[in-house]
Design a protein around this motif. Structure first.
Motif, mmCIF file in Angstrom:
data_model
loop_
_atom_site.group_PDB
_atom_site.id
_atom_site.type_symbol
_atom_site.label_atom_id
_atom_site.label_comp_id
_atom_site.label_asym_id
_atom_site.label_seq_id
_atom_site.Cartn_x
_atom_site.Cartn_y
_atom_site.Cartn_z
ATOM 1 N N HIS A 72 3.133 3.912 -10.009
ATOM 2 C CA HIS A 72 4.431 4.585 -10.125
ATOM 3 C C HIS A 72 4.744 5.387 -8.863
ATOM 4 C CE1 HIS A 72 4.408 3.195 -14.141
ATOM 5 N NE2 HIS A 72 3.630 4.134 -14.655
ATOM 6 N N ALA A 73 3.707 5.995 -8.273
ATOM 7 C CA ALA A 73 3.912 6.764 -7.044
ATOM 8 C C ALA A 73 4.399 5.860 -5.912
ATOM 9 C CB ALA A 73 2.614 7.466 -6.648
ATOM 10 N N SER A 74 3.835 4.660 -5.832
ATOM 11 C CA SER A 74 4.268 3.714 -4.797
ATOM 12 C C SER A 74 5.735 3.340 -4.975
ATOM 13 C CB SER A 74 3.407 2.446 -4.844
ATOM 14 O OG SER A 74 2.075 2.723 -4.494
ATOM 15 N N ARG A 75 6.119 3.091 -6.219
ATOM 16 C CA ARG A 75 7.507 2.694 -6.477
ATOM 17 C C ARG A 75 8.479 3.800 -6.104
ATOM 18 N NH1 ARG A 75 6.470 0.061 -12.471
ATOM 19 N NH2 ARG A 75 5.522 -1.900 -11.769
ATOM 20 N N LEU A 76 8.105 5.052 -6.401
ATOM 21 C CA LEU A 76 8.994 6.153 -6.041
ATOM 22 C C LEU A 76 9.090 6.295 -4.526
ATOM 23 C CD1 LEU A 76 10.735 8.553 -6.971
ATOM 24 C CD2 LEU A 76 8.686 9.970 -6.805
ATOM 25 N N ALA A 77 7.947 6.203 -3.843
ATOM 26 C CA ALA A 77 7.959 6.340 -2.386
ATOM 27 C C ALA A 77 8.754 5.215 -1.723
ATOM 28 C CB ALA A 77 6.527 6.360 -1.855
ATOM 29 N N LEU A 78 8.744 4.035 -2.328
ATOM 30 C CA LEU A 78 9.524 2.919 -1.796
ATOM 31 C C LEU A 78 11.020 3.113 -2.006
ATOM 32 C CD1 LEU A 78 7.404 -0.188 -2.871
ATOM 33 C CD2 LEU A 78 8.094 0.359 -0.532
ATOM 34 N N SER A 79 11.384 3.731 -3.122
ATOM 35 C CA SER A 79 12.797 3.780 -3.499
ATOM 36 C C SER A 79 13.500 5.072 -3.113
ATOM 37 C CB SER A 79 12.937 3.579 -5.017
ATOM 38 O OG SER A 79 12.280 4.617 -5.727
ATOM 39 N N ASP A 80 12.741 6.108 -2.744
ATOM 40 C CA ASP A 80 13.370 7.408 -2.485
ATOM 41 C C ASP A 80 12.790 8.024 -1.212
ATOM 42 O OD1 ASP A 80 14.333 10.126 -2.643
ATOM 43 O OD2 ASP A 80 14.704 9.757 -4.777
ATOM 44 N N ARG A 81 13.623 8.156 -0.207
ATOM 45 C CA ARG A 81 13.158 8.658 1.088
ATOM 46 C C ARG A 81 12.962 10.168 1.117
ATOM 47 N NH1 ARG A 81 13.019 5.351 5.458
ATOM 48 N NH2 ARG A 81 13.710 3.202 5.108
ATOM 49 N N THR A 139 -8.948 -9.319 -3.787
ATOM 50 C CA THR A 139 -8.208 -10.123 -4.749
ATOM 51 C C THR A 139 -7.494 -11.285 -4.078
ATOM 52 O OG1 THR A 139 -6.282 -8.687 -4.491
ATOM 53 C CG2 THR A 139 -7.832 -8.146 -6.256
ATOM 54 N N GLY A 140 -7.506 -11.315 -2.750
ATOM 55 C CA GLY A 140 -6.840 -12.392 -2.039
ATOM 56 C C GLY A 140 -5.331 -12.321 -2.141
ATOM 57 N N LEU A 141 -4.796 -11.121 -2.341
ATOM 58 C CA LEU A 141 -3.360 -10.963 -2.524
ATOM 59 C C LEU A 141 -2.627 -10.991 -1.195
ATOM 60 C CD1 LEU A 141 -3.420 -8.005 -5.035
ATOM 61 C CD2 LEU A 141 -2.842 -10.361 -5.572
ATOM 62 N N LEU A 142 -1.397 -11.478 -1.248
ATOM 63 C CA LEU A 142 -0.513 -11.285 -0.116
ATOM 64 C C LEU A 142 -0.073 -9.829 -0.101
ATOM 65 C CD1 LEU A 142 1.725 -14.477 -0.394
ATOM 66 C CD2 LEU A 142 -0.090 -14.044 1.269
ATOM 67 N N PRO A 143 0.065 -9.215 1.067
ATOM 68 C CA PRO A 143 0.479 -7.814 1.101
ATOM 69 C C PRO A 143 1.884 -7.655 0.530
ATOM 70 C CG PRO A 143 0.501 -8.780 3.304
ATOM 71 C CD PRO A 143 -0.147 -9.777 2.400
ATOM 72 N N PRO A 144 2.201 -6.479 -0.017
ATOM 73 C CA PRO A 144 3.544 -6.246 -0.549
ATOM 74 C C PRO A 144 4.599 -6.506 0.511
ATOM 75 C CG PRO A 144 2.050 -4.464 -1.153
ATOM 76 C CD PRO A 144 1.319 -5.316 -0.172
ATOM 77 N N SER A 145 5.740 -7.032 0.069
ATOM 78 C CA SER A 145 6.790 -7.411 1.017
ATOM 79 C C SER A 145 7.485 -6.195 1.612
ATOM 80 C CB SER A 145 7.820 -8.304 0.320
ATOM 81 O OG SER A 145 8.372 -7.635 -0.809
ATOM 82 N N ARG A 146 7.427 -5.049 0.925
ATOM 83 C CA ARG A 146 8.066 -3.837 1.433
ATOM 84 C C ARG A 146 7.012 -2.801 1.766
ATOM 85 N NH1 ARG A 146 12.008 -1.713 -2.871
ATOM 86 N NH2 ARG A 146 12.552 -0.280 -1.174
ATOM 87 N N ARG A 147 7.245 -2.061 2.819
ATOM 88 C CA ARG A 147 6.307 -1.029 3.239
ATOM 89 C C ARG A 147 6.890 0.348 2.965
ATOM 90 N NH1 ARG A 147 5.326 -4.852 7.544
ATOM 91 N NH2 ARG A 147 3.192 -5.646 7.340
ATOM 92 N N LEU A 148 6.016 1.264 2.596
ATOM 93 C CA LEU A 148 6.455 2.628 2.337
ATOM 94 C C LEU A 148 6.962 3.254 3.634
ATOM 95 C CD1 LEU A 148 4.715 2.060 -0.217
ATOM 96 C CD2 LEU A 148 4.036 4.458 -0.149
ATOM 97 N N PRO A 149 8.090 3.948 3.585
ATOM 98 C CA PRO A 149 8.637 4.549 4.802
ATOM 99 C C PRO A 149 7.977 5.865 5.189
ATOM 100 C CG PRO A 149 10.104 4.965 2.953
ATOM 101 C CD PRO A 149 9.007 4.082 2.433
ATOM 102 N N CYS A 150 7.035 6.345 4.363
ATOM 103 C CA CYS A 150 6.372 7.623 4.634
ATOM 104 C C CYS A 150 4.882 7.386 4.869
ATOM 105 C CB CYS A 150 6.575 8.577 3.456
ATOM 106 S SG CYS A 150 5.810 8.008 1.923
ATOM 107 N N PRO A 151 4.153 8.375 5.398
ATOM 108 C CA PRO A 151 2.700 8.240 5.528
ATOM 109 C C PRO A 151 2.050 7.919 4.187
ATOM 110 C CG PRO A 151 3.466 10.137 6.765
ATOM 111 C CD PRO A 151 4.643 9.645 5.983
#
Length: 360
Positions: free
Chosen positions: A227-236, A273-285
């Motif tokens: 949930h923290a990742s989703r918030l950081a992705l969606s709210d600058r 897990t052999g996952l592809l990295p997420p398509s979007r990157r967090l804009p913050c540290p």
């Protein structure tokens, strides 16, 4: 753990006793082995010893209260909380010794709150026709006109009480306020996405005069890391994030697919897990804590970090020294919590910058 050699039973009120106890607790965890944890007699003895440490500090806190030594009492309550969290880390379901742990933690939290003159605010936000959100706001003990603040997210397996009693002693050396919320439990309608619920908390913090709206971070544990990742992705408005970097969602989807189809094999401990990295990157540290806290593997975190660093983005990884045993995993929460707050201070305050990868 030899009781006579452990620094409990006295406090100077200046924080040195708490620092010594946390250091000794960290050393205790570092000295654990799988073989020792597998011996039930050892584990139960350690639980009894740490409960005694907590009781000693609780007695000291009550005595200091009678003598009007508020600073000594406050430090003693924090020492008691630290010892109780060691007990929680060592405990397994059904342990008789730790049956009343939640009540003991509650007593120490209330004692600290009374002595510190620090109001642990119970916050409730009305989300109009969507329901209500509830959490706890812990103002920074070392006050600034407006302090940086960390939103701490728990989940079903990591209760707010446990998170509060664990993070409170770790955070007091800094100037950050904490807002503790349960990412999963609320009366808000389930169709309301978690990141949208969390944006209400951001609005709440922005409206507080004692919060620096430019220095708000998010920290999630368990499912809260997702949930923290989703918030950081969606709210600058998020200035820094301790989360899974978006790695957990595809892991959960793949596990769900395996469960529904019966196809696929479990992933060995420590493997990627052999996952592809997420398509979007967090804009913050970003800081990723490998292991049970965020439910991500070391190699996945390092692969994601490599992608971030290729673009010049700020991404760090910390790998705790966890001890696995048949009943679960024991983490040196002292070392991990101290590092997390040091990292947050380096992003929100004036602390030194840390190495991009840290092994504890």
């Amino acid at each position: 753990m030899e009781g006579d050699h452990w620094p409990h039973g006295s406090c100077d009120g200046a924080g040195q006793s708490l620092a010594r106890l946390r250091d000794r607790a960290s050393q205790f965890f570092e000295g654990l082995s799988v073989a020792e944890l597998a011996r039930e007699t050892h584990r139960h003895l350690w639980i009894s010893d740490w409960l005694r440490v907590s009781d000693d500090y609780r007695t000291l806190a009550e005595s200091a209260h009678q003598n009007r030594s508020a600073w000594v009492a406050r430090e003693a309550w924090l020492c008691s909380l630290t010892a109780l969290e060691v007990v929680r880390s060592l405990s397994c379901p059904g342990d008789v010794e730790s049956a009343g742990l939640a009540d003991e933690v509650g007593i120490s939290l209330r004692g600290f709150e009374a002595e510190a003159g620090l109001a642990i605010e119970r916050v409730k936000i009305d989300c109009f026709d969507q329901g209500a959100l509830a959490g706890f706001f812990l103002p920074a003990l070392r006050r600034e006109a407006s302090a940086p603040t960390v939103i701490c997210l728990s989940d079903e397996d990591i209760t707010l009480g446990s998170m509060m009693s664990r993070l409170l002693p770790a955070s007091l050396c800094g100037t950050m306020s904490l807002l503790l919320v349960d990412a999963g439990n609320s009366t808000v309608h389930r169709s309301f996405k978690p990141e949208h619920r969390l944006q209400y908390w951001l609005d709440y913090l922005e409206a507080r005069p004692d919060v620096d709206a430019r220095r708000i971070a998010i920290y999630g544990e368990g499912e809260g890391a997702c949930h923290a990742s989703r918030l950081a992705l969606s709210d600058r408005r998020i200035a820094a994030a301790v989360c899974d970097g978006g790695l957990l969602t595809p892991v959960m989807r793949r596990a769900s697919l395996r469960w529904m189809t019966g196809v696929g094999q479990a992933i060995p401990d420590g493997a990627s897990t052999g996952l592809l990295p997420p398509s979007r990157r967090l804009p913050c540290p970003l800081l990723m804590v490998v292991g049970s806290r965020s439910m991500i593997w070391e190699q996945d975190a390092l692969d994601l970090q490599a992608g971030y660093r290729q673009t010049g983005a700020d991404c760090s990884v910390v790998v705790p020294n966890n001890v696995r045993h048949p009943l679960g995993e024991v983490e040196n929460f002292i070392a991990v919590d101290d590092f997390v707050f040091e990292w947050l201070d380096s992003k929100l305050g004036s602390a030194r910058q840390l190495d991009p990868v840290t092994y504890l």
